[in-house]
Design a protein around this motif. Structure first.
Motif, PDB file in Angstrom:
ATOM      1  N   ARG A 181       1.403  -1.182  -0.019  1.00 19.83           N
ATOM      2  CA  ARG A 181       0.071  -0.572   0.120  1.00 19.83           C
ATOM      3  C   ARG A 181       1.006   1.216  -0.284  1.00 19.83           C
ATOM      4  O   ARG A 181       0.809   2.140  -0.710  1.00 19.83           O
ATOM      5  CB  ARG A 181      -0.663   0.548   1.370  1.00 19.83           C
ATOM      6  CG  ARG A 181      -2.298  -0.518   0.841  1.00 19.83           C
ATOM      7  CD  ARG A 181      -3.024  -0.475   1.974  1.00 19.83           C
ATOM      8  NE  ARG A 181      -3.542  -2.336   2.108  1.00 19.83           N
ATOM      9  CZ  ARG A 181      -4.955  -2.411   3.389  1.00 19.83           C
ATOM     10  NH1 ARG A 181      -4.577  -2.478   4.238  1.00 19.83           N
ATOM     11  NH2 ARG A 181      -5.562  -3.621   3.002  1.00 19.83           N
ATOM     12  N   ALA A 182       2.493   1.070   0.825  1.00 20.93           N
ATOM     13  CA  ALA A 182       2.850   2.170   0.959  1.00 20.93           C
ATOM     14  C   ALA A 182       3.268   2.529  -0.285  1.00 20.93           C
ATOM     15  O   ALA A 182       3.635   3.903  -0.838  1.00 20.93           O
ATOM     16  CB  ALA A 182       4.211   1.915   2.022  1.00 20.93           C
ATOM     17  N   GLU A 185       1.160   4.154  -2.869  1.00 15.99           N
ATOM     18  CA  GLU A 185       0.828   5.729  -2.753  1.00 15.99           C
ATOM     19  C   GLU A 185       1.761   6.101  -3.121  1.00 15.99           C
ATOM     20  O   GLU A 185       1.371   7.270  -3.737  1.00 15.99           O
ATOM     21  CB  GLU A 185       0.518   5.934  -1.169  1.00 15.99           C
ATOM     22  CG  GLU A 185      -0.719   6.772  -0.463  1.00 15.99           C
ATOM     23  CD  GLU A 185      -1.140   7.088   0.615  1.00 15.99           C
ATOM     24  OE1 GLU A 185      -1.829   7.300   1.129  1.00 15.99           O
ATOM     25  OE2 GLU A 185      -0.772   5.665   1.260  1.00 15.99           O
ATOM     26  N   ARG A 186       2.845   5.897  -2.854  1.00 14.35           N
ATOM     27  CA  ARG A 186       4.032   7.083  -3.333  1.00 14.35           C
ATOM     28  C   ARG A 186       4.600   6.830  -5.099  1.00 14.35           C
ATOM     29  O   ARG A 186       4.040   8.002  -4.920  1.00 14.35           O
ATOM     30  CB  ARG A 186       5.166   5.911  -3.135  1.00 14.35           C
ATOM     31  CG  ARG A 186       6.259   7.311  -2.660  1.00 14.35           C
ATOM     32  CD  ARG A 186       7.641   7.008  -2.114  1.00 14.35           C
ATOM     33  NE  ARG A 186       7.900   4.972  -2.750  1.00 14.35           N
ATOM     34  CZ  ARG A 186       8.564   4.051  -2.281  1.00 14.35           C
ATOM     35  NH1 ARG A 186       8.315   3.922  -0.430  1.00 14.35           N
ATOM     36  NH2 ARG A 186       9.062   2.948  -2.741  1.00 14.35           N
ATOM     37  N   ASP A 187       4.514   6.023  -5.401  1.00 10.99           N
ATOM     38  CA  ASP A 187       3.853   5.645  -6.410  1.00 10.99           C
ATOM     39  C   ASP A 187       3.648   4.722  -7.532  1.00 10.99           C
ATOM     40  O   ASP A 187       4.366   3.992  -7.102  1.00 10.99           O
ATOM     41  CB  ASP A 187       5.594   6.358  -7.940  1.00 10.99           C
ATOM     42  CG  ASP A 187       5.216   6.413  -8.803  1.00 10.99           C
ATOM     43  OD1 ASP A 187       4.251   6.445  -9.499  1.00 10.99           O
ATOM     44  OD2 ASP A 187       6.035   6.776  -9.989  1.00 10.99           O
ATOM     45  N   ASP A 188       2.334   4.167  -8.132  1.00 10.77           N
ATOM     46  CA  ASP A 188       2.114   3.036  -8.232  1.00 10.77           C
ATOM     47  C   ASP A 188       2.583   2.164  -9.420  1.00 10.77           C
ATOM     48  O   ASP A 188       2.733   1.128  -9.404  1.00 10.77           O
ATOM     49  CB  ASP A 188       1.119   3.392  -8.928  1.00 10.77           C
ATOM     50  CG  ASP A 188      -0.342   2.173  -8.670  1.00 10.77           C
ATOM     51  OD1 ASP A 188      -0.181   1.534  -8.195  1.00 10.77           O
ATOM     52  OD2 ASP A 188      -1.060   1.492  -9.824  1.00 10.77           O
TER      53      ASP A 188
ATOM     54  N   ARG B 218      -2.703  -3.660  -3.004  1.00  7.53           N
ATOM     55  CA  ARG B 218      -2.016  -2.075  -3.305  1.00  7.53           C
ATOM     56  C   ARG B 218      -3.325  -0.892  -2.854  1.00  7.53           C
ATOM     57  O   ARG B 218      -2.660   0.119  -2.538  1.00  7.53           O
ATOM     58  CB  ARG B 218      -1.533  -1.889  -4.190  1.00  7.53           C
ATOM     59  CG  ARG B 218      -2.832  -1.964  -5.458  1.00  7.53           C
ATOM     60  CD  ARG B 218      -1.729  -1.325  -7.013  1.00  7.53           C
ATOM     61  NE  ARG B 218      -1.147  -2.582  -7.416  1.00  7.53           N
ATOM     62  CZ  ARG B 218      -0.534  -2.822  -8.486  1.00  7.53           C
ATOM     63  NH1 ARG B 218      -0.946  -1.695  -9.425  1.00  7.53           N
ATOM     64  NH2 ARG B 218      -0.166  -3.805  -9.304  1.00  7.53           N
ATOM     65  N   SER B 219      -4.736  -1.733  -2.514  1.00  6.04           N
ATOM     66  CA  SER B 219      -4.807  -0.233  -2.440  1.00  6.04           C
ATOM     67  C   SER B 219      -6.534  -0.577  -1.029  1.00  6.04           C
ATOM     68  O   SER B 219      -5.128  -1.026   0.404  1.00  6.04           O
ATOM     69  CB  SER B 219      -6.669  -0.905  -3.059  1.00  6.04           C
ATOM     70  OG  SER B 219      -6.658  -0.486  -4.499  1.00  6.04           O
ATOM     71  N   LYS B 220      -6.399   0.620  -0.578  1.00  2.00           N
ATOM     72  CA  LYS B 220      -6.926   1.319   0.824  1.00  2.00           C
ATOM     73  C   LYS B 220      -7.887   0.551   1.279  1.00  2.00           C
ATOM     74  O   LYS B 220      -8.688   0.000   0.554  1.00  2.00           O
ATOM     75  CB  LYS B 220      -6.756   2.120   1.323  1.00  2.00           C
ATOM     76  CG  LYS B 220      -5.573   3.470   1.653  1.00  2.00           C
ATOM     77  CD  LYS B 220      -5.789   5.134   1.757  1.00  2.00           C
ATOM     78  CE  LYS B 220      -4.877   5.704   1.962  1.00  2.00           C
ATOM     79  NZ  LYS B 220      -5.133   6.932   1.393  1.00  2.00           N
TER      80      LYS B 220
END
Lengths: 473, 473
Positions: A181-182, A185-188, B218-220
């Motif tokens: 997730r991190a 969020e930074r750069d998919d 990868r999602s919230k």
């Protein structure tokens, strides 16, 4: 066994699912439609058909067009071409497209692809075009591509993508999910577009295991990867030939496989979509080669097709002349008993067909590694028996037919003997020729048919006419 | 582009990764080792080799053994046979194994497989064996299997597994993950062993979208599936032919595809590992059929192989006799000019080879849906031109060779004319025959070679000998 969710809540989205019943049949009609619209100069109609297409369908369409139509189409959708079309094109077509787009546009497209696709595009360009394109690529991406090009052609190193997810073996499920997730969020873009497995490595980047995403998702956050990971996974050495990689995927039903370099260092991942193409291409190649054509040339111009088929026919003419020379040795015999001319093609043709049966099985068994030097001798003798048995059966049939037809038992005996000899030789040669070619590094699918039919023609004609010279005339 | 984790923690597990460089080459040696151990009655050695094998390798091994060895091996590992071996076996071998294991053991094995594998096993049994096995299966599982068997053979319905994960469109990422963890905790068997996608359905079980696991991860947690789902996915109708399903997977690089029945109701999922087999089998089948063999028969007994190859050779004998009859019509001509007997096989052979080139391309283009009635006429004329052009080229070459060889310009002219005619006919027939067979529902790979070579032999002999009768004699 079906797992339905416990309850169904009200709909919030409209169904928009495409049922693909006739997508596969649309291709020829679509080609005709685009061709008409291009000819009429109807830009809007061309764009309406072309822009919504999946990149694989668009690639097929571009391949199906002639050179001028292709360039016209590219101009019509300038700047809007999906980069993923490029790796899907046949090499010759891609060369044209790359030249037309120019190095800057191609370099930009490469940046949007996974490394395996980018290397696929770059590796088939001629040296000059490749240099121009690579010069236009940013330095860090260029380094990755240039490293990829150092691996041998058709090796795992060329097939793999560098984009993968690897995590330390000491992590647990929760840390892994948080990490993903991190990063996203930074750069998919730092994550692969789609992936099925997460690789687990030790502190020296050595591959120690694999966890499938479906395992991660069903496990509690506190579970350690060390407990969850599949450590008996099958990895692919970076220099393995793509044909062997394909065999591996097929044998073990893999969706993806990690690629390792010396010392078990994880360097990339190969996904099954690339393998599906290879399985198809390798089999396709063998079919076409056995049929005496180098490539499926449905859309090529007639004169190019005629040219590309010429060499094989020329080789065949040479072998046919050789066989004719053998017949020429027995002109005197044929002059006395013209029945021999009537019957002799039967002996040659039966040998050719029996040999082709054996050869086809042998060529495919070599491709799937079921035939090797280890069991070659056993299969050789087996095919000898098969050829001998069928030779004897057809000898009896054909002997009786020839006797009845020409009223001469000696002709029947001679054709029976020649048939047995030729089918026996055909069976043995059907194994020996592909095996010998394979050992000397020649693709057995290319050369086996020529050698085989030459042999069965020469043996068939000389056995039949030779025996007839001794026993009939 | 490579995504390395931010830090590497100490190792807690020992590397145990198998590098698969030579797994593929071990097969013949392994067969020999097991055969020796079985002969020596060395149960321990057999179990040491066999029990650690992957089920796909064990299936290959069982196939490679003879009947008695096979039964001895099964007795040696009684009760410990991995159920997943059964769907991997060739039909004939599986029949033997199922009979030897008995209905109870087979029924228990079916319960441990995914539905697609269980149906693969059940569908090839003969009626009596199938009934015995199904009687031993618990009622709910039996209902699923019986429903699967109602779909047409080789259709998507037979290929799909019923085990899948579907969730309501109104859920978010967090609900989905919690649901998976809850199901797994209750009974892990309720989830498919491995899966790549989660399907999203509306309140009437209609498929509305797909979310890949890598998207979920990868999602919230708060993200709604309605926002995340890919709603333009490609679904497969339950009655689609498996060959078309394979084309679909290959074209769009799919890892799995949802299967829907009427009204877009989600009924199952097809995964790429099954498709890889089909792509391989369909191509393999065409190669073997074009070579005149019905199956790869490397491990079969010689006498069985001889029997299975007999029908094709018998058909070929009939066509060769037909061609011989054509020659027989011109016996008087050959008696006067024996050179004709020497040259006539060249005309027939060149026609056969040129026709085979065209036919091979046409058969493959039909299989990949690139050739159809829509563009059939265009390809037909194109191949006519190709045949005509190459016919003329080889006519000149062969005309000069024949003139020089026999010192008679009229023989040169006659063979040139016959060559042109036969290569033209071969090109046209090479497209027309497969296309006509395909339209009348006959597999073009089976019947095309016979029709084609009969035609090129008959046209070749009669054009050459006929013209010679008029112009040479």
């Amino acid at each position: 066994m079906t797992n339905q969710p416990p309850d169904h809540l009200p709909v919030t989205a409209e169904p928009d699912v495409q049922v693909t019943d006739d997508i596969l049949r649309e291709h020829p009609e679509r080609v005709a439609a685009v061709r008409d619209a291009l000819e009429a100069g109807d830009v809007t109609r061309v764009r309406d058909v072309v822009l919504p297409l999946h990149y694989a369908d668009l690639a097929d369409l571009i391949e199906a067009l002639g050179h001028d139509e292709r360039m016209a189409l590219l101009d019509t959708i300038r700047g809007e071409l999906d980069p993923d079309v490029l790796p899907m094109l046949e090499d010759a077509v891609r060369d044209e497209v790359v030249e037309h787009l120019g190095p800057e546009e191609v370099a930009a497209a490469l940046g949007e692809m996974d490394t395996d696709d980018a290397i696929e595009v770059v590796q088939t360009l001629d040296d000059e075009a490749r240099e121009e394109v690579l010069d236009a690529v940013p330095a860090d991406e260029r380094a990755v591509l240039e490293e990829g090009l150092t691996y041998p052609e058709d090796s795992a190193g060329r097939l793999m993508q560098r984009e993968l997810v690897s995590v330390p073996i000491a992590w647990d499920v929760g840390q892994t999910i948080d990490h993903l997730r991190a990063v996203a969020e930074r750069d998919d873009e730092d994550l692969p577009d789609e992936f099925y497995d997460i690789y687990v490595v030790d502190d020296r980047s050595r591959l120690v295991g694999r966890v499938s995403l479906s395992r991660i998702l069903r496990s509690k956050r506190s579970l350690a990867l060390a407990e969850l990971a599949d450590t008996e996974l099958r990895s692919v050495p970076v220099d393995m030939d793509q044909e062997e990689v394909a065999l591996l995927f097929r044998q073990y039903g893999l969706a993806s496989a990690p690629v390792v370099s010396a010392g078990n260092r994880l360097v990339g991942v190969i996904t099954v979509d690339d393998i599906v193409d290879i399985i198809h291409e390798e089999a396709e190649e063998d079919i076409l080669l056995l049929g005496g054509v180098s490539e499926g040339d449905l859309y090529e111009a007639a004169v190019d097709t005629a040219k590309s088929r010429f060499p094989w026919l020329a080789v065949n003419l040479a072998t046919a002349l050789l066989a004719a020379n053998v017949i020429g040795l027995f002109e005197a015999t044929i002059e006395k008993v013209v029945a021999l001319a009537v019957l002799m093609p039967i002996v040659a043709s039966m040998g050719g067909n029996a040999g082709t049966q054996t050869m086809t099985v042998a060529v495919r068994a070599l491709a799937s590694k079921e035939l090797s030097v280890a069991n070659g001798l056993r299969i050789f003798w087996k095919e000898g028996i098969v050829g001998g048995v069928n030779g004897l059966v057809f000898a009896v049939i054909m002997g009786l037919v020839a006797w009845a037809w020409f009223g001469d038992p000696s002709i029947g005996l001679v054709i029976a003997a020649a048939m047995t000899i030729n089918l026996l030789v055909a069976g043995l040669a059907g194994v020996a020729i592909p095996l010998a070619l394979d050992r000397s590094g020649v693709d057995p699918a290319v050369a086996s048919p020529v050698f085989l039919t030459t042999l069965t023609d020469v043996v068939g004609f000389s056995a039949f006419l030779g025996l007839a010279t001794i026993f009939v005339v």
